[in-house]
Write a protein that holds these residues in place. Structure first.
Motif, PDB file in Angstrom:
ATOM      1  N   ILE A   1      32.091  58.516  29.413  1.00  0.00           N
ATOM      2  CA  ILE A   1      32.877  57.443  28.803  1.00  0.00           C
ATOM      3  C   ILE A   1      32.261  57.034  27.472  1.00  0.00           C
ATOM      4  N   SER A   2      30.939  56.944  27.432  1.00  0.00           N
ATOM      5  CA  SER A   2      30.250  56.589  26.194  1.00  0.00           C
ATOM      6  C   SER A   2      30.502  57.621  25.098  1.00  0.00           C
ATOM      7  N   ASP A   3      30.420  58.897  25.436  1.00  0.00           N
ATOM      8  CA  ASP A   3      30.688  59.957  24.459  1.00  0.00           C
ATOM      9  C   ASP A   3      32.126  59.908  23.969  1.00  0.00           C
ATOM     10  N   PHE A   4      33.056  59.667  24.882  1.00  0.00           N
ATOM     11  CA  PHE A   4      34.470  59.588  24.494  1.00  0.00           C
ATOM     12  C   PHE A   4      34.706  58.431  23.533  1.00  0.00           C
ATOM     13  N   LEU A   5      34.146  57.269  23.841  1.00  0.00           N
ATOM     14  CA  LEU A   5      34.324  56.102  22.964  1.00  0.00           C
ATOM     15  C   LEU A   5      33.665  56.318  21.610  1.00  0.00           C
ATOM     16  N   THR A   6      32.500  56.942  21.593  1.00  0.00           N
ATOM     17  CA  THR A   6      31.822  57.223  20.328  1.00  0.00           C
ATOM     18  C   THR A   6      32.655  58.169  19.465  1.00  0.00           C
ATOM     19  N   ASP A   7      33.186  59.217  20.071  1.00  0.00           N
ATOM     20  CA  ASP A   7      34.021  60.163  19.326  1.00  0.00           C
ATOM     21  C   ASP A   7      35.295  59.497  18.818  1.00  0.00           C
ATOM     22  N   THR A   8      35.922  58.684  19.650  1.00  0.00           N
ATOM     23  CA  THR A   8      37.168  58.031  19.255  1.00  0.00           C
ATOM     24  C   THR A   8      36.948  57.062  18.105  1.00  0.00           C
ATOM     25  N   VAL A   9      35.924  56.237  18.205  1.00  0.00           N
ATOM     26  CA  VAL A   9      35.634  55.276  17.128  1.00  0.00           C
ATOM     27  C   VAL A   9      35.259  56.019  15.850  1.00  0.00           C
ATOM     28  N   GLY A  10      34.485  57.091  15.973  1.00  0.00           N
ATOM     29  CA  GLY A  10      34.123  57.881  14.797  1.00  0.00           C
ATOM     30  C   GLY A  10      35.331  58.493  14.113  1.00  0.00           C
ATOM     31  N   GLU A  11      36.278  58.993  14.895  1.00  0.00           N
ATOM     32  CA  GLU A  11      37.489  59.574  14.311  1.00  0.00           C
ATOM     33  C   GLU A  11      38.355  58.518  13.636  1.00  0.00           C
TER      34      GLU A  11
END
Length: 113
Positions: free
Chosen positions: A12-22
């Protein structure tokens, strides 16, 4: 905390980091496209207000340079490398085409027009 829960939390942390970065990268690219479009419009306005004749002459000369660059880029390459004016106009055409594609993809979301 069991191993399974840690993996789920990391996912979940990786998904949120990728989404916010995009989302941030998309916002930055949209801002750059709007700024570039605004600068191009300002240059055209200032050029026209300075001298309409020179603006038209400059646009005609730029069109000839870009046409020569397109011809150099898409024709069958001669033996050896391009040199001099051919390399310069081919580079100018490629840079202009890349800028146009960038504006096409990102400046369409610009609500400044």
């Amino acid at each position: 905390m069991p191993l399974r829960d840690r993996r789920a939390a990391k996912g979940i942390s990786d998904f949120l980091t990728d989404t916010v970065g995009e989302v941030i990268a998309e916002l930055v690219l949209n801002l750059l496209a709007c700024a570039l479009l605004g600068c191009l419009a300002l240059i055209a306005y200032l050029s026209w207000s300075f001298s309409p004749r020179l603006t038209i002459a400059g646009a005609g000369l730029l069109s000839l340079v870009l046409a020569h660059g397109a011809w150099q880029t898409f024709r069958t390459p001669p033996k050896g490398r391009r040199r001099g004016l051919a390399a310069l106009t081919a580079f100018g055409f490629t840079a202009t085409a890349a800028t146009a594609l960038f504006l096409l993809f990102y400046a369409t979301n610009c609500n400044c027009l």
